[in-house]
Design a protein around this motif. Sequence first.
Motif, short mmCIF file in Angstrom:
data_model
loop_
_atom_site.label_atom_id
_atom_site.label_comp_id
_atom_site.label_asym_id
_atom_site.label_seq_id
_atom_site.Cartn_x
_atom_site.Cartn_y
_atom_site.Cartn_z
N PRO A 20 0.45 -0.90 -0.14
CA PRO A 20 -0.28 -0.01 0.07
C PRO A 20 0.88 0.94 0.01
CG PRO A 20 -0.33 -1.26 2.44
CD PRO A 20 0.44 -1.98 1.12
N ASP A 21 2.09 1.62 0.65
CA ASP A 21 2.94 1.99 0.71
C ASP A 21 4.06 2.29 -0.95
OD1 ASP A 21 1.64 3.05 3.07
OD2 ASP A 21 3.06 1.73 4.28
N VAL A 22 3.77 1.48 -1.60
CA VAL A 22 4.54 1.96 -3.13
C VAL A 22 4.24 3.22 -4.39
CG1 VAL A 22 5.37 0.41 -4.99
CG2 VAL A 22 5.36 0.05 -1.82
N VAL A 27 8.30 1.79 -9.42
CA VAL A 27 8.27 0.00 -9.40
C VAL A 27 9.02 -0.13 -10.07
CG1 VAL A 27 7.72 -2.35 -9.15
CG2 VAL A 27 6.16 -0.09 -7.99
N ASN A 28 10.23 -1.37 -10.16
CA ASN A 28 11.25 -1.66 -12.16
C ASN A 28 10.15 -2.49 -12.06
OD1 ASN A 28 12.84 -3.85 -10.58
ND2 ASN A 28 13.08 -2.03 -9.95
N PHE A 29 10.25 -3.63 -13.35
CA PHE A 29 9.34 -4.41 -13.82
C PHE A 29 10.30 -6.03 -13.09
CE2 PHE A 29 8.14 -3.18 -18.34
CZ PHE A 29 7.41 -2.41 -17.43
N VAL A 30 11.76 -5.81 -13.15
CA VAL A 30 12.40 -6.53 -12.20
C VAL A 30 11.76 -7.15 -10.84
CG1 VAL A 30 14.39 -8.02 -11.14
CG2 VAL A 30 14.42 -7.01 -13.14
N ASP A 31 11.23 -5.63 -9.88
CA ASP A 31 10.60 -6.18 -8.35
C ASP A 31 9.02 -6.30 -8.64
OD1 ASP A 31 12.45 -5.77 -6.91
OD2 ASP A 31 12.45 -3.14 -7.03
N LEU A 32 8.51 -5.82 -9.80
CA LEU A 32 7.02 -6.21 -9.74
C LEU A 32 6.72 -8.02 -10.35
CD1 LEU A 32 4.56 -4.98 -10.43
CD2 LEU A 32 5.33 -4.70 -12.88
N ARG A 33 7.82 -8.14 -11.31
CA ARG A 33 7.85 -9.12 -11.49
C ARG A 33 7.77 -10.20 -9.92
NH1 ARG A 33 10.53 -13.80 -12.64
NH2 ARG A 33 10.32 -15.15 -14.53
N ASN A 34 8.51 -9.56 -9.81
CA ASN A 34 9.13 -10.94 -8.43
C ASN A 34 7.80 -10.54 -7.16
OD1 ASN A 34 11.67 -11.85 -8.82
ND2 ASN A 34 12.11 -10.18 -7.98
N TRP A 35 7.08 -9.30 -6.88
CA TRP A 35 5.70 -9.73 -6.33
C TRP A 35 5.03 -9.52 -6.33
CZ3 TRP A 35 6.57 -2.91 -5.33
CH2 TRP A 35 7.68 -3.25 -4.86
N CYS A 49 6.10 -14.91 -18.61
CA CYS A 49 5.75 -13.18 -17.85
C CYS A 49 6.66 -12.61 -18.80
CB CYS A 49 6.38 -13.19 -16.60
SG CYS A 49 6.12 -11.72 -16.39
N GLY A 50 6.19 -11.40 -19.59
CA GLY A 50 7.04 -10.63 -20.27
C GLY A 50 6.63 -8.73 -20.13
N GLU A 51 7.77 -7.89 -21.06
CA GLU A 51 7.44 -7.02 -20.75
C GLU A 51 5.53 -6.20 -20.86
OE1 GLU A 51 9.72 -3.26 -22.06
OE2 GLU A 51 11.07 -4.72 -22.46
N ARG A 52 5.36 -6.75 -21.97
CA ARG A 52 4.13 -6.18 -22.21
C ARG A 52 2.65 -6.63 -20.68
NH1 ARG A 52 2.72 -6.42 -28.31
NH2 ARG A 52 0.62 -5.34 -28.03
N ILE A 53 3.18 -7.71 -20.40
CA ILE A 53 2.18 -8.32 -19.34
C ILE A 53 2.60 -7.27 -18.33
CG2 ILE A 53 1.97 -10.41 -17.47
CD1 ILE A 53 2.00 -12.24 -20.33
N LEU A 54 4.10 -7.33 -17.67
CA LEU A 54 4.36 -6.22 -16.86
C LEU A 54 4.02 -4.27 -16.54
CD1 LEU A 54 7.86 -7.88 -15.53
CD2 LEU A 54 5.99 -7.96 -14.91
N GLU A 55 3.49 -4.50 -17.89
CA GLU A 55 3.59 -3.16 -18.37
C GLU A 55 1.74 -3.07 -17.84
OE1 GLU A 55 4.29 0.36 -21.75
OE2 GLU A 55 4.21 -1.74 -22.43
N ALA A 56 1.13 -3.72 -18.75
CA ALA A 56 -0.48 -3.48 -18.05
C ALA A 56 -0.53 -3.48 -16.59
CB ALA A 56 -0.94 -4.91 -18.55
N VAL A 57 -0.20 -4.74 -15.87
CA VAL A 57 0.11 -4.62 -14.51
C VAL A 57 0.56 -3.64 -13.96
CG1 VAL A 57 0.62 -6.27 -12.29
CG2 VAL A 57 0.32 -6.75 -14.68
N GLN A 58 1.44 -2.68 -14.69
CA GLN A 58 1.50 -1.71 -13.55
C GLN A 58 1.19 -0.08 -14.00
OE1 GLN A 58 5.46 0.34 -15.03
NE2 GLN A 58 5.98 1.03 -13.33
N LEU A 59 0.29 -0.69 -15.05
CA LEU A 59 -0.23 0.21 -15.76
C LEU A 59 -1.50 0.65 -14.65
CD1 LEU A 59 -0.16 0.69 -19.69
CD2 LEU A 59 0.38 2.88 -17.53
N ALA A 60 -2.39 -0.76 -14.73
CA ALA A 60 -3.41 -1.10 -13.76
C ALA A 60 -3.15 -0.54 -12.37
CB ALA A 60 -3.83 -2.47 -14.51
#
Length: 66
Positions: A20-22, A27-35, A49-60
């Motif tokens: 909640p505090d992030v 957030v970089n994609f390495v951390d995002l993928r690990n989380w 998992c690929g960059e497009r998926i991580l980008e979509a999650v980050q945008l959401a």
Amino acid sequence: MSLKWTDTLDLAIALQDAHPDVDPKHVNFVDLRNWIMALPEFDDDPARCGERILEAVQLAWMEEED
């Protein structure tokens, strides 16, 4: 309920609850993928998992923050 890489909105909500505090903008994609893979509900092949998926999650996640 198990989450897959394609469940971008549900992944974003789970990440928002878990971190909640992030600010998702910083957030970089390495951390995002690990989380994502550390989420208890997550059950998918890490190789799918690929960059497009991580980008979509980050945008959401950013949209959920607004």
